[in-house]
Scaffold this motif. Structure first.
Motif, PDB file in Angstrom:
ATOM      1  N   ARG A 116     -57.653 -58.956  32.581  1.00 44.44           N
ATOM      2  CA  ARG A 116     -56.634 -58.864  31.546  1.00 44.44           C
ATOM      3  C   ARG A 116     -57.085 -59.612  30.289  1.00 44.44           C
ATOM      4  NH1 ARG A 116     -50.806 -59.868  30.493  1.00 44.44           N
ATOM      5  NH2 ARG A 116     -51.277 -62.085  30.351  1.00 44.44           N
ATOM      6  N   GLU A 117     -57.617 -60.796  30.526  1.00 42.90           N
ATOM      7  CA  GLU A 117     -58.068 -61.605  29.406  1.00 42.90           C
ATOM      8  C   GLU A 117     -59.219 -60.925  28.674  1.00 42.90           C
ATOM      9  OE1 GLU A 117     -58.527 -65.934  30.055  1.00 42.90           O
ATOM     10  OE2 GLU A 117     -60.424 -65.655  29.000  1.00 42.90           O
ATOM     11  N   ALA A 118     -60.136 -60.343  29.463  1.00 45.51           N
ATOM     12  CA  ALA A 118     -61.277 -59.660  28.861  1.00 45.51           C
ATOM     13  C   ALA A 118     -60.792 -58.537  27.956  1.00 45.51           C
ATOM     14  CB  ALA A 118     -62.190 -59.107  29.950  1.00 45.51           C
ATOM     15  N   PHE A 119     -59.771 -57.834  28.431  1.00 48.69           N
ATOM     16  CA  PHE A 119     -59.210 -56.740  27.647  1.00 48.69           C
ATOM     17  C   PHE A 119     -58.650 -57.275  26.330  1.00 48.69           C
ATOM     18  CE2 PHE A 119     -55.744 -53.576  26.909  1.00 48.69           C
ATOM     19  CZ  PHE A 119     -56.588 -52.502  26.653  1.00 48.69           C
ATOM     20  N   GLN A 120     -57.939 -58.421  26.426  1.00 49.70           N
ATOM     21  CA  GLN A 120     -57.383 -59.029  25.218  1.00 49.70           C
ATOM     22  C   GLN A 120     -58.479 -59.472  24.266  1.00 49.70           C
ATOM     23  OE1 GLN A 120     -55.048 -62.087  26.989  1.00 49.70           O
ATOM     24  NE2 GLN A 120     -53.308 -60.737  27.417  1.00 49.70           N
ATOM     25  N   VAL A 121     -59.568 -59.986  24.839  1.00 47.09           N
ATOM     26  CA  VAL A 121     -60.687 -60.423  24.003  1.00 47.09           C
ATOM     27  C   VAL A 121     -61.265 -59.239  23.249  1.00 47.09           C
ATOM     28  CG1 VAL A 121     -63.038 -61.339  24.028  1.00 47.09           C
ATOM     29  CG2 VAL A 121     -61.270 -62.413  25.430  1.00 47.09           C
ATOM     30  N   VAL A 122     -61.416 -58.127  23.958  1.00 45.50           N
ATOM     31  CA  VAL A 122     -61.972 -56.941  23.307  1.00 45.50           C
ATOM     32  C   VAL A 122     -61.042 -56.500  22.170  1.00 45.50           C
ATOM     33  CG1 VAL A 122     -62.563 -54.510  23.620  1.00 45.50           C
ATOM     34  CG2 VAL A 122     -63.277 -56.193  25.314  1.00 45.50           C
TER      35      VAL A 122
ATOM     36  N   LEU B  21     -58.227 -66.563  20.632  1.00 46.85           N
ATOM     37  CA  LEU B  21     -58.891 -66.526  21.937  1.00 46.85           C
ATOM     38  C   LEU B  21     -58.643 -67.839  22.665  1.00 46.85           C
ATOM     39  CD1 LEU B  21     -62.290 -64.943  20.927  1.00 46.85           C
ATOM     40  CD2 LEU B  21     -60.328 -63.847  22.000  1.00 46.85           C
ATOM     41  N   PRO B  22     -58.684 -67.789  23.987  1.00 45.72           N
ATOM     42  CA  PRO B  22     -58.506 -69.025  24.756  1.00 45.72           C
ATOM     43  C   PRO B  22     -59.614 -70.011  24.446  1.00 45.72           C
ATOM     44  CG  PRO B  22     -59.263 -67.218  26.163  1.00 45.72           C
ATOM     45  CD  PRO B  22     -58.926 -66.626  24.844  1.00 45.72           C
ATOM     46  N   ARG B  23     -59.258 -71.290  24.374  1.00 46.23           N
ATOM     47  CA  ARG B  23     -60.269 -72.305  24.086  1.00 46.23           C
ATOM     48  C   ARG B  23     -60.853 -72.823  25.386  1.00 46.23           C
ATOM     49  NH1 ARG B  23     -60.210 -77.220  20.231  1.00 46.23           N
ATOM     50  NH2 ARG B  23     -62.033 -77.453  21.545  1.00 46.23           N
TER      51      ARG B  23
END
Lengths: 336, 230
Positions: free
Chosen positions: B109-115, B126-128
């Motif tokens: 899910r996070e990877a998707f948000q990063v993209v 982005l998450p720190r």
């Protein structure tokens, strides 16, 4: 891109401790004592700056990372503002000098490797590694292991490749010369004698060193049956017993086309493997001239370059025989 | 307020920078080998979108007629690639660094948000953390790809002795095909990786060399949290 290079104060000046740093001194000391306990080599990076040498808490760019200092929490330097940047500059300078050395070393190393004296067509360090790879393969792998065989439905059409040594062909004059025998004499065999040996058929995959492969049907005599028939010279000097004492046969076999234009060397373990054939039929028909008529070698254990076509001479030898492609930079062993 | 923060352990920096030239040499020598039977393409039926590789490519980089040389380099540097990779994986396992890389729940899910963030579709920051979800997936993938490259390579190189491995990959031809596409995968990873490192900036790149990164903490952070708490 960077938010710290705007600082144009010389590193030596900005690295000097400022009064405000004294407030942090305690916290720094705690960390530094740990650091000192771990590593006494920090002198070398502080030497350039006397003031820094007295200043504890300077993060060190090396050392101690294997000691698990980072487990759980992040290693942090308590340096603030300009000091952090000055310290980073010092570490960067040192690291990037190392990088230049590393890049130079790598480029130099690659150039050195590729410019070494050629040993059979390849710089000698590579020849040594190929030899080591061969030693490892012969040592730990099982030379008697059988290659996979395939079903008739998987047979591919013949793919012809490599006609070196196949010029000037006169079927009526063909004869097989065999040297390196226990008798010390050269023996000559005709086709009828080869065909009198037990006929073996197999469907195996021939892999070309170029990277393609074909599954073909082969028929011929086992090389080991042929060897038992002719009686090769042995390492011990005793009379040969190919079936029961295969390890006593001279260590290598060399094979040549009648015109000597193409030649290969095999280790005897491969030559005596049950799937190594002196082959006279391919895909259900007598060998065609371009596929090595009247007699060729087939061994699924080696790349196609070792599967010599139109054998004129077979020689048992104590030393590694010449090999056409190994002389041109290829691995001599070329085995799977 | 700025401070230095440790980011990459020395061991990982070594593994990374040793791997870089070694992998380059493996890919280069691999192309010298591939040239001798250059059968792969992107396409279907009689349509070919891209052939690996066009003649101009071979000409430009002087690839042709160097199979023996390619094999010599490939079967030499494979040792460095394998040993370095193995040590890297062992280090990750025993140092606990694997926790920074191995994907967990929510990574996808996070990877998707990063993209989405990278494509400027999503605004949220982005998450720190050391590595975000996309990085975790990418860095874990290249480890798996490296292992698969070694295994498919072995399946091709010792297809009789290791015939079980070769059949596991679907036979000699398919193992070679996989080996090739894994290499293309490495090239794709390399391009994205270099692009992202360039975008991330100097401080980030430098941390892969010095190990440390300069981190700025907003000075007003404290009061704001207090406000938010009310």
């Amino acid at each position: 891109m960077t938010n710290e290079t705007h600082n144009d104060i010389a590193p030596e000046i900005s690295a000097a401790p400022k009064p405000s740093d004294a407030q942090n001194a305690d916290a720094q000391n705690v960390e530094t004592q740990n650091a000192d306990a771990r590593d006494d080599t920090r002198d070398d990076e502080t030497r350039s700056d006397e003031k820094y040498a007295q200043k504890p808490g300077a993060p060190r760019s090396e050392g101690g990372y294997f000691s698990g200092e980072e487990k759980g929490e992040k290693a942090k330097s308590e340096l603030s503002g300009d000091d952090a940047e000055a310290q980073m500059r010092r570490m960067s300078r040192r690291s990037f000098l190392w990088s230049i050395v590393a890049v130079g070393g790598t480029v130099g190393g690659v150039k050195w490797l590729s410019s070494r004296r050629l040993d059979s067509g390849v710089p000698w360090p590579f020849r040594r590694v190929l030899q080591t790879n061969e030693d490892i393969a012969r040592e730990i792998l099982a030379p008697r292991r059988l290659a996979p065989t395939f079903a008739r439905s998987q047979i591919d059409p013949i793919r012809t490749n490599g006609l070196i040594g196949l010029d000037d062909w006169d079927a009526s004059e063909w004869i097989l010369n065999v040297e390196g025998l226990a008798s010390g004499e050269t023996r000559q065999l005709v086709m009828k004698e080869i065909k009198a040996l037990p006929r073996i058929e197999m469907i195996t995959e021939l892999k070309c060193i170029e990277g393609w492969s074909v599954v073909n049907h082969w028929a011929g005599a086992r090389f080991s049956d042929f060897a038992a028939l002719v009686g090769p010279a042995t390492q011990s000097g005793q009379s040969p017993d190919v079936k029961r004492k295969p390890d006593d046969v001279l260590e290598y076999v060399g094979l040549e086309t009648p015109d000597g234009g193409y030649y290969v060397g095999l280790d005897t373990a491969t030559a005596l493997h049950p799937q190594t054939l002196l082959c006279y039929e391919m895909n259900g028909a007598p060998l065609l001239p371009e596929n090595g008529a009247p007699l060729r070698l087939v061994t699924p254990l080696k790349y196609g370059i070792k599967n010599i076509k139109r054998i004129g001479t077979i020689r048992f030898a104590p030393q590694r025989p010449a090999d056409y492609w190994a002389e041109q930079g290829y691995d001599w062993y070329a085995g799977h | 307020m700025k401070h230095l923060e440790k980011k990459h352990p020395l061991a990982i920096r070594w593994f990374h920078w040793v791997n870089f030239p070694v992998l380059m040499l493996m890919i280069w020598s691999g192309i010298l080998i591939y040239w001798a039977n250059d059968v792969y393409r992107v396409g279907w039926g009689n349509h070919t979108l891209f052939k690996f590789f066009p003649p101009a490519f071979y000409q430009k980089f002087n690839i042709g007629q160097r199979l023996g040389e390619g094999m010599a380099w490939h079967f030499t540097f494979m040792w460095l690639f394998a040993i370095n990779g193995l040590l890297y994986v062992l280090y990750l396992a025993f140092s606990g660094e694997w926790r920074q890389i191995v994907p967990g729940r929510g990574t996808l899910r996070e990877a998707f948000q990063v993209v989405l963030h990278e494509l400027r579709i999503r605004r949220a920051p982005l998450p720190r953390r050391k590595f975000n979800g996309a990085q975790r997936i990418a860095y874990s993938s290249v480890i798996v790809m490296g292992a698969l490259s070694l295994l498919t390579g072995l399946a091709i190189h010792k297809s009789i002795q290791l015939s079980a491995l070769t059949s596991f990959f679907g036979g000699y031809e398919i193992a070679r095909w996989l080996h090739f596409w894994l290499t293309i995968g490495f090239c794709a990873f390399f391009l994205v990786h270099v692009l992202q490192v360039a975008r991330a900036g100097w401080n980030n790149f430098r941390s892969m060399i010095t190990g440390w990164e300069i981190v700025s903490e907003p000075e007003s952070a404290q009061p704001e949290t207090t406000k938010a708490a009310k």
